[in-house]
Design a protein around this motif. Structure first.
Motif, PDB file in Angstrom:
ATOM      1  N   GLY A 106       0.804  -1.212   0.000  1.00 52.02           N
ATOM      2  CA  GLY A 106       0.000   0.000   0.000  1.00 52.02           C
ATOM      3  C   GLY A 106       0.839   1.265   0.000  1.00 52.02           C
ATOM      4  O   GLY A 106       0.360   2.344  -0.370  1.00 52.02           O
ATOM      5  N   ASP A 107       2.099   1.145   0.393  1.00 50.86           N
ATOM      6  CA  ASP A 107       2.998   2.298   0.432  1.00 50.86           C
ATOM      7  C   ASP A 107       3.729   2.523  -0.887  1.00 50.86           C
ATOM      8  O   ASP A 107       4.501   3.470  -1.019  1.00 50.86           O
ATOM      9  N   GLY A 108       3.518   1.631  -1.841  1.00 50.16           N
ATOM     10  CA  GLY A 108       4.178   1.768  -3.131  1.00 50.16           C
ATOM     11  C   GLY A 108       5.052   0.575  -3.435  1.00 50.16           C
ATOM     12  O   GLY A 108       4.813  -0.538  -2.940  1.00 50.16           O
ATOM     13  N   ILE A 109       6.092   0.784  -4.245  1.00 48.97           N
ATOM     14  CA  ILE A 109       6.991  -0.291  -4.666  1.00 48.97           C
ATOM     15  C   ILE A 109       8.360  -0.094  -4.018  1.00 48.97           C
ATOM     16  O   ILE A 109       8.929   0.990  -4.066  1.00 48.97           O
ATOM     17  N   GLU A 110       8.874  -1.165  -3.416  1.00 48.96           N
ATOM     18  CA  GLU A 110      10.196  -1.126  -2.792  1.00 48.96           C
ATOM     19  C   GLU A 110      11.120  -2.088  -3.528  1.00 48.96           C
ATOM     20  O   GLU A 110      10.803  -3.281  -3.691  1.00 48.96           O
ATOM     21  N   LEU A 111      12.239  -1.591  -3.980  1.00 42.62           N
ATOM     22  CA  LEU A 111      13.242  -2.410  -4.661  1.00 42.62           C
ATOM     23  C   LEU A 111      14.242  -2.932  -3.634  1.00 42.62           C
ATOM     24  O   LEU A 111      14.756  -2.179  -2.819  1.00 42.62           O
ATOM     25  N   LEU A 112      14.518  -4.230  -3.702  1.00 43.26           N
ATOM     26  CA  LEU A 112      15.397  -4.875  -2.721  1.00 43.26           C
ATOM     27  C   LEU A 112      16.527  -5.601  -3.452  1.00 43.26           C
ATOM     28  O   LEU A 112      16.324  -6.172  -4.524  1.00 43.26           O
ATOM     29  N   GLY A 113      17.699  -5.611  -2.825  1.00 41.59           N
ATOM     30  CA  GLY A 113      18.876  -6.125  -3.515  1.00 41.59           C
ATOM     31  C   GLY A 113      19.408  -7.449  -3.036  1.00 41.59           C
ATOM     32  O   GLY A 113      20.357  -7.979  -3.617  1.00 41.59           O
TER      33      GLY A 113
END
Length: 377
Positions: free
Chosen positions: A61-68
């Motif tokens: 709900g907070d958007g898109i988070e990119l993780l590495g």
């Protein structure tokens, strides 16, 4: 016959529009089920994550988070889409491929081309260039990792990421085909197929020239030509021996496809050898990266099974990805055997189209894997 052909085209277009509309409406009406947990998780999310050089992308709900990292992906909340293919996306893309082949067949029928085996040979450079163009996007990821502004960045780089790159290469190939037909009609070239191959070779040459330019002028990309020589050399030898062996002991295998059959065997040998080299042979070939992980579901499954049943001492010597090469060669030989003379007599255009598709799914990824490892990206 004309009314029947138009009706077929309208039926295909109607099915295409209906499918797109169903996904669009479903994404609005049942957003979480249709978009979040299906389209995003299995199709768009992995592409978005790959385009942004991430291990995964989490939608919440907070958007898109990119993780590495894998650990961050496992701990993420929301709907997580990992870079690469899953079982669902693999079968989904297979279904899309079959459907789109029907549309391409109708297009070739409309243009009155595609019934000649020379079309297959003229398209080989485009299959190679597709894998090479994909490595251009890989080079942009290397640039980002090195803190350098890439030549191609998001969202433009999406055009060069699987599976969208297949659409990109198709449109380039279609433009080249139309140009070749136009040149032949005006007697500016003698043969449309040679002209088409020339366009493909030009695209491939420009792409390779760019990659070698980057390798020799930028620190974040290197070149290891021994990888290219081993991959192409071994794949060529295996394909040729299999083709000659089939011709000698079971001539019926090659009777329908002829020299095109060798192209099919070579395409899948390229893919198989590239995977084995990237997974198990790099230290022995003087490559700085110990191994590349497998992105495709089938390859990962074969490696997992081999690790489970093969003694660890043997795995340390020969690796665990070698069965994938034999599977690829067996499948390719089965495809060649399937396309007998009767299929070409009854529907030459459809037979050539299927052979092109069969080669492309091997040669495209295989070329990408070879060049990616060659340039240590």
């Amino acid at each position: 016959m004309e009314n029947e052909r138009v009706l077929t085209e309208r039926t295909w277009l109607g099915a295409f529009v209906a499918l797109v509309a169903a996904l669009a409406v479903g994404s609005v009406v049942a957003t979480e089920r249709v978009y979040d947990r299906f389209i995003w998780r299995y199709f768009w999310g992995p592409i978005y994550s790959d385009a942004n050089n991430a291990r995964c992308a989490a939608l919440s709900g907070d958007g898109i988070e990119l993780l590495g990292t894998d650990a961050a992906c496992r701990a993420a909340t929301g709907v997580v889409a990992e870079t690469g293919y899953t079982t669902v996306s693999t079968f989904g893309y297979m279904a899309v491929l079959v459907f789109m082949l029907g549309g391409v067949y109708l297009l070739l029928d409309r243009l009155d081309v595609g019934g000649d085996k020379r079309l297959f040979l003229s398209l080989v450079p485009f299959m190679l260039s597709g894998g090479a163009v994909r490595v251009v996007e890989d080079a942009t990821d290397a640039a980002v990792a090195a803190g350098v502004e890439p030549v191609v960045s998001y969202p433009l780089n999406v055009l060069f990421i699987s599976p969208i790159i297949y659409v990109t290469v198709f449109l380039i190939t279609l433009a080249a085909l139309l140009a070749s037909m136009w040149l032949e009609a005006r007697e500016m070239v003698r043969n449309r197929y040679r002209a088409l191959a020339g366009f493909g070779i030009g695209v491939l040459a420009l792409t390779l020239a760019y990659l070698f330019f980057v390798a020799f002028t930028r620190e974040y990309v290197s070149v290891y030509p021994q990888i290219l020589l081993v991959d192409v050399g071994l794949a060529s030898v295996l394909a040729y021996l299999l083709y000659v062996g089939a011709d000698r002991y079971e001539p019926a295998i090659n009777a329908g496809t002829g020299i095109v059959g060798l192209g099919i065997l070579w395409a899948h040998a390229i893919d198989g050898v590239a995977n084995v080299v990237a997974a198990d042979w790099l230290p022995e070939l003087g490559h700085p990266i110990e191994a590349y992980g497998a992105k495709h579901v089938a390859n990962r499954a074969i490696i997992d099974v081999t690790q489970a049943i093969q003694p660890a001492s043997l795995s340390a010597v020969i690796g665990t990805s070698w069965p994938f090469l034999f599977v690829k060669l067996a499948v390719a030989l089965g495809i060649v055997w399937l396309f007998d003379e009767r299929i070409f007599d009854e529907s030459p255009r459809y037979a050539v189209l299927l052979l092109v598709a069969a080669a492309a799914v091997g040669l495209g990824p295989g070329t990408r894997d070879i060049l990616r490892v060659t340039f240590a990206i």
